[in-house]
Enzyme design. Structure first.
Site, short mmCIF file in Angstrom:
data_model
loop_
_atom_site.label_atom_id
_atom_site.label_comp_id
_atom_site.label_asym_id
_atom_site.label_seq_id
_atom_site.Cartn_x
_atom_site.Cartn_y
_atom_site.Cartn_z
N SER B 15 15.51 -15.65 -47.28
CA SER B 15 14.21 -16.17 -46.84
C SER B 15 14.07 -16.22 -45.32
O SER B 15 12.96 -16.12 -44.81
CB SER B 15 13.98 -17.57 -47.42
OG SER B 15 14.94 -18.47 -46.92
N ASP B 191 15.12 -28.81 -42.50
CA ASP B 191 16.20 -28.80 -43.49
C ASP B 191 17.46 -28.11 -42.95
O ASP B 191 18.32 -27.77 -43.72
CB ASP B 191 15.73 -28.14 -44.78
CG ASP B 191 15.32 -26.68 -44.58
OD1 ASP B 191 15.42 -26.18 -43.44
OD2 ASP B 191 14.91 -26.04 -45.56
N HIS B 194 15.67 -23.41 -42.50
CA HIS B 194 14.48 -22.58 -42.27
C HIS B 194 13.92 -22.86 -40.89
O HIS B 194 13.24 -23.87 -40.70
CB HIS B 194 13.43 -22.85 -43.35
CG HIS B 194 13.88 -22.40 -44.71
ND1 HIS B 194 14.40 -23.26 -45.64
CD2 HIS B 194 13.89 -21.18 -45.28
CE1 HIS B 194 14.72 -22.59 -46.74
NE2 HIS B 194 14.42 -21.33 -46.55
#
Lengths: 219, 219, 219, 219, 219, 219, 219, 219
Positions: B15, B191, B194
């Site tokens: 991601s 977090d 990201h």
């Protein structure tokens, strides 16, 4: 590097500056600085000069002309007490002549543009440590293009104001012109105005070069 | 600068790489390269080396582990015939041990991670002009933190593979560690995984430094 | 007026033609013909020549190049058994060279463009009562502009094909050029490609003039 | 052609006029003039008479009756200082008698309709160069239909007012009647009131014919 | 009252029947029977004859013609093994002649309509306890209206089929005609086809009267 | 039939009455009367007594108690000058005791309920031609159920008020009780309060029977 | 405490179990276990017995009956190789008799219910360490209520199956009955079936008590 | 158990408390108490002590600091006249130092935090039967982590205030620390702040233990 430790940098302008920033103040968590050149400037300052702790605030609003800046100058610039201020305005001042040619009241003349810009700058400059004036631009290679031509004239007005007050002058149009030696305008912006990431990087690099950013730092 | 004129650069990962890229191929108009470090790399290459005409393709997919890369290696890497390839994988391989500790089948062991990565690299390297291996990372200052510790071990595996095959090695964890001398993790990622724009810039700068990017160029 | 009573007119092309038409066939209630020049042609035929009962079908698809037309020629043109057929294709064939310059496989060369167009036309012409070929266009006044220049070359190819097969030739680029004596491109299309109502009217008027439409009729 | 160079044309009315126009003023980029007959008039003027630079402003509001026009006449007409003004009102004045028959307070009587219309026209006419009064309409072929009959009576009132003040009179009902010799009402409007593009073209053509538009111009 | 205890009543048709019913079978909780006349019939049977436990299933599909019914007759009627069946079809069969006059393949001729209806009815009637055929309708008072006229002819075909097979015949057009002595069509349906609650009540009352419903029951 | 020609009937209450009605006045096109029992009453009056031209206005608001009615009695009832008025209130007055037992301030006591209802009725009755008071209800067969029991007590208060002022009294609870001899509550309302179409029909039929509606009329 | 270290607990059922769980397997980050009693059981096990590392998987699907469980028993239970299994099914098996009384094919008879449940349990029990059978329930205090009565009968069948195979039996209905001494059903569930957090806590507490959970632990 | 029959318990705080509660008062049907620890406390009190009829009101607002509590203390605490009050504030007071380090005006110093908290508590305590002060927390095992360290200091301030006024003190940080012996922070909260159900259960259990809740009750 001209920006000192702990400086507060306010960047004001139109939609090119705005890019989805937070309201009323464009800073803080959750992409407060938006996703355009302001966020690139912020990220490049933070990663190369982490120790300087420079605070960047995005005060752009889409569609703004210099007349709109004038209406919100007190609350959106002066009250923020910036150390450094950058201004990039004028695209809409020119554009309306071309996409709404008959709606004369939406056009900002070169005279109004230059005098308003000067007046705004004079109001705030005494309390600044640094002032950066960036030209509006059209990502168009042909200098004879009617809108490009007028944009260049407004860019010259920015230059005159910068010289008059001793501000840092950044010729964004010239930077895009260099790119247009290699790429067609469509690579940077479908409408020749709203840039993609590469186009915003052109602006961010020009701004940082103008304030003495050391690219090789912290490499 | 190691990337030659007309190179095709494929960047694959999870991601952190993906960031909303276009499918099936992450390139082209309408933010095809996504909005993360790949788009920053692309924008920085394009603006500093416009004459090189380097083509960047983002092939990241959110949530991927090295096992997932293996399943799509043929269609998503080999068939694209890249000149240069960058790989940043491993965050999910480690993370699942910590956020889904009881779901053992979602965990990728260090052994599987390293051997799969080596095998993938060996398949594609003969046809490459350049290969860049980047470590996974946790934006966490404490090297004794359990997840950071395991991430470091996976990062060491990346280093071993890079040395074994002669690839360019980029220690993204080390780059974030430098930042953490000045800022808390929350400035880059809520977090710790990201990143915001500043965090993506850390990655982009590290990658470009590793391939000999000249920051002062075209200034 | 060249179109006879009860004619079926199929208009095929790219997004300029499409404009939200109904699928799979662009006709019928609820704006089946879309909202672009096809709907203007349809409305002007219906109101000036109500007794002719001409049936207009919009078969445009956004993003199409001549290569895409080729792939759907059987189902989307031949199977419809048109009496009259108009084709306006080529904008994307040219545009991709400029907005995705490095993605070579998305570019349609002049050779492929012309030969494919000719081949498509030859397949269908024997069964037609009339064929209209319209040039692609860029709403840009400067003939030296790189994209405009290439567009003009593709327009010339359309002209050659039209002459070769005896089709009605409509020079849409020339029509927009006339408008650009009075207005800047931005008045018709922000991106110089996707027209507003006035821009679509330019196309509709050119098409109708070419097929002998009597504007003063039924006035 | 009656409209002079640089004229400002204001078109006011109900939903048939409105069609998604911009607020508070229906002009400018992003479909400011809406998508109905006003945008067709604007596009046809712009393409046939580009040199006239006529400025068209859509001031329609859905659901309006003549009573509503009266309430906003100052801000929405007089303050705009139009050169030319067109008015098409009355459909809702009549319709409410038929779809809300028991809600008497929503009905506008013929007397109120005619006297209000006259009063509005008299207020603004002295400052106009041209005034166009268009009849309300029901796309219904049967003159004995109760709603069509009442609509015709209101249309006669429009005619009387036009004659009284010397305005250009456009009989939209008569134009639709001609169409209904060839087509059933459903071809133009599912509810016989809100037209599709063909229906809007009927109105636009009638308006333009009435002001001396030369259709063959610039062909 | 003709419907016996425990009867299964299937009502099939077009959008007038459908009204948002559940798929694939229009019954059960969460408005399975839709919100139109079928739900009114169901509610009136349930509240006046609770002891009969009649099961109503709505099998209407918007836009259907008799040709569409034919295609789904096996799965949507025969396989359901209804005791009673009601059919109301034909509005779209007629309407397409008027709103898509040039798309001939969307028109169902009177011959095809009548013969298909008869064939469908003959297939299912032997296994039914009761069959109700309802006419299509146009809520239009003028019997000379072109669409009303054709609708009346299709209604006559329904009557012929009903007589031929001994089905209960319900003249919905006649019921609306009675209403039109007091109200204009717009009170029941803006487009003269899709009724509001009052219009659906007209249909439900007509159906129930035809099957011997006792309105004063359980009062 | 008690309602005279041209009567204005206002129906006020809570969510059972409201059912998505138009604001501020629940009448007119586009389902102004909502989709519940008010629309059924309206449809049944219109279709059986078209010549009476009765005007029905829905003034229900979801969640209302008698205390809320009191707050809006002037604007929502008195100012409308109804000929007939129906009131169905009390479900929320009772329900809050059971679903928010600890939030005492949301409970309306029997005393407050009865005295407020009486006071409201007395204010408006002199100017009415007819007044209908309907009981609140719980669709629950067991009279010993705690909430049903309390609802019955509030229903008795409605009866007392009706007798005191000579209003028409409609026992909706009793009507549902009859239904519950044949069906379980779940057939009418998942939560025993908000009815489906069949449940609304129970209310509508009870109201109409109480005002002398002739069901066999216009059959 | 009966669940051993490292146990895999699968909980299957209908919408009461499902509550928005992840598909195809109801576990893992982002609320994989849903938001109902399963997540409460999971949270209470995790916080009181963190060292046991019990893995909970939610396999409920809304609307399921025992017949539906049977169709997915292989993939959704057996293939998961649970150590412990809990089943709570039967509410829909009963409910359909009451809210869709005429749709007989949606009803599951007591015989089918009990025999299917037994058969499913026998298939899986040999490989289990523990099996928990929970009764379906209706949050209704009146044992003579028709649906409650039938639910009690299905609950008795659960008890018989539990005794037959030696499973842990949990009488959820009995737990709710205790609550109904103090609160009305509406405090736990508007429709007496789908509980709020307090209702889910009743189920979770009953389950945990049945498997020997020590509430005072880790306090 | 310290909470008496009929107590009103108000729980105030930030997003951890809020969790989607109803506004302006967080109680009542439709998840008025939100979905976090407050709803767990409410559900556990209701199911173990149904006879106490304790009323729980959630007054949390996401993003709040103690400064925000101060601004709404009158309306949101004092005016509600609680018997018991719980406060959990401070996470945002600390967090902003770490995720918006340059925006100094968003930081709440330890001094302001402690003195404001004390002042608020002193205002309300005289009218309370019980006061519970819970520490803010960071779900992070490393006590040397900069944010955890500062959070611990704010937690110590809570302890000091609790001792000063004799309130019940609940060390939520300590409770999470116990959990972190078995699980990594990611099992409870991706960002170490916003807990999943298991994390909220940790808080709820700690609160209830502190007020003498008997877990084995009503088992």
């Amino acid at each position: 590097m001209k920006l000192e430790t702990g400086s507060k940098l306010v960047m004001i302008g139109d939609s090119i500056t705005d890019c989805g920033r937070k309201h009323p103040y464009g800073e803080g968590i959750f992409e407060g600085v938006g996703k355009g050149y302001v966020s690139l400037v912020d990220a490049l300052l933070e990663t190369a000069y982490p120790e300087l702790q420079i605070r960047t605030i995005n005060m752009g609003i889409g569609g703004n002309t210099v007349r709109d800046l004038s209406n919100r100058w007190k609350t959106d610039v002066i009250d923020l007490k910036p150390d450094w201020l950058s201004i990039m305005i004028g695209i809409n001042d020119v554009w309306r002549h071309f996409d709404e040619p008959k709606i004369k009241e939406s056009h900002i003349s070169l005279e109004e543009y230059e005098s308003t810009l000067l007046q705004l700058v004079e109001q705030v400059q005494p309390s600044l440590k640094g002032l950066v004036l960036m030209t509006p631009f059209l990502i168009e290679a042909n200098p004879e293009d009617a809108m490009r031509k007028q944009m260049d004239e407004y860019g010259m007005a920015v230059k005159r104001v910068a010289e008059q007050v001793g501000a840092v002058f950044v010729d964004i149009q010239a930077e895009f012109n260099k790119m247009l030696d290699y790429y067609y305008s469509g690579t940077f912006a479908g409408d020749r105005v709203h840039p993609n990431m590469a186009g915003h990087m052109v602006i961010a690099r020009a701004f940082l070069n103008a304030v003495g950013y050391d690219w090789s730092r912290n490499g």
